[in-house]
Design a protein around this motif. Structure first.
Motif, mmCIF file in Angstrom:
data_model
loop_
_atom_site.group_PDB
_atom_site.id
_atom_site.type_symbol
_atom_site.label_atom_id
_atom_site.label_comp_id
_atom_site.label_asym_id
_atom_site.label_seq_id
_atom_site.Cartn_x
_atom_site.Cartn_y
_atom_site.Cartn_z
ATOM 1 N N UNK A 10 43.845 3.746 14.421
ATOM 2 C CA UNK A 10 43.415 2.291 13.735
ATOM 3 C C UNK A 10 42.555 2.434 12.767
ATOM 4 N N UNK A 11 41.804 1.373 12.642
ATOM 5 C CA UNK A 11 40.747 1.373 11.401
ATOM 6 C C UNK A 11 39.498 1.269 12.123
ATOM 7 N N UNK A 12 38.403 2.162 11.380
ATOM 8 C CA UNK A 12 37.347 2.167 12.045
ATOM 9 C C UNK A 12 36.240 2.466 10.954
ATOM 10 N N UNK A 13 34.856 1.710 10.987
ATOM 11 C CA UNK A 13 33.962 2.063 9.855
ATOM 12 C C UNK A 13 33.250 3.421 10.179
ATOM 13 N N UNK A 14 32.790 3.770 8.936
ATOM 14 C CA UNK A 14 32.156 5.266 8.856
ATOM 15 C C UNK A 14 31.078 5.222 10.014
ATOM 16 N N UNK A 15 31.105 6.297 10.858
ATOM 17 C CA UNK A 15 30.118 6.375 12.179
ATOM 18 C C UNK A 15 30.407 5.981 13.375
ATOM 19 N N UNK A 81 38.723 12.517 21.558
ATOM 20 C CA UNK A 81 37.703 11.341 21.174
ATOM 21 C C UNK A 81 37.016 11.969 20.169
ATOM 22 N N UNK A 82 36.915 11.054 18.952
ATOM 23 C CA UNK A 82 36.339 11.380 17.988
ATOM 24 C C UNK A 82 35.083 10.281 17.523
ATOM 25 N N UNK A 83 33.834 11.077 17.411
ATOM 26 C CA UNK A 83 32.839 10.145 16.954
ATOM 27 C C UNK A 83 32.112 10.429 15.945
ATOM 28 N N UNK A 84 31.244 9.513 15.294
ATOM 29 C CA UNK A 84 30.500 9.935 14.070
ATOM 30 C C UNK A 84 31.620 10.123 13.167
ATOM 31 N N UNK A 86 34.046 10.187 9.693
ATOM 32 C CA UNK A 86 33.783 9.790 8.315
ATOM 33 C C UNK A 86 34.780 9.525 7.353
ATOM 34 N N UNK A 87 34.623 8.996 6.291
ATOM 35 C CA UNK A 87 35.926 8.669 5.369
ATOM 36 C C UNK A 87 36.960 9.916 5.405
ATOM 37 N N UNK A 88 36.239 11.113 5.249
ATOM 38 C CA UNK A 88 37.189 12.207 5.162
ATOM 39 C C UNK A 88 38.055 12.660 6.392
ATOM 40 N N UNK A 89 37.866 12.046 7.410
ATOM 41 C CA UNK A 89 38.710 11.979 8.482
ATOM 42 C C UNK A 89 39.839 11.274 8.420
ATOM 43 N N UNK A 90 39.862 10.354 7.423
ATOM 44 C CA UNK A 90 41.068 9.322 7.235
ATOM 45 C C UNK A 90 42.554 10.329 7.156
#
Length: 121
Positions: A10-15, A81-84, A86-90
């Motif tokens: 899905x879509x999530x904000x950085x952080x 589980x992905x935390x923190x 970053x845009x580069x994780x897109x």
């Protein structure tokens, strides 16, 4: 036949955080190592994390302690589980598993269809 089905993108904000799941189904005898990969347009698919049947995990350097891979062997399911984030994780995140089907002596590799993860800045 065997299928891998991912969910949780899905879509999530950085952080922010996201959790992915991948369920293997079908005539399965054994699910061996399970992995998460990711791919962005124009780039090769890259390994994110892997986990053995006994729970031994390995991560790509870019994870930097932000992600955690786990599995439930009784459910033939692997999680990320992905935390923190970053845009580069897109990227599109893919599940991969080495599975031995019932009645077969060797394993083969199966891939899921992928789930989109978008991290906004």
């Amino acid at each position: 036949q065997v299928q891998l089905v991912e969910s949780g993108g899905g879509l999530v904000q950085a952080g922010g955080s996201l959790g992915l799941s991948c369920v293997a189904s079908g005539e399965i005898s054994t699910v061996n190592t399970m992995n998460w990969y990711r791919q962005t347009p124009g780039k090769q698919r890259e390994l994110v994390a892997s986990i053995t049947t006994t729970g031994s995990a390995n991560y790509a350097d870019f994870v930097e302690g932000r992600f955690a891979i786990s599995r439930d062997n009784a459910k033939n399911t692997v999680y990320l589980q992905m935390n923190s984030l970053k845009p580069d994780d897109t990227a599109v995140y893919y599940c991969r598993a080495d599975i031995r089907m019932t009645g077969f002596f060797v394993s083969r590799t199966y891939w899921g269809q992928g789930t989109q993860v978008t991290v906004s800045s």
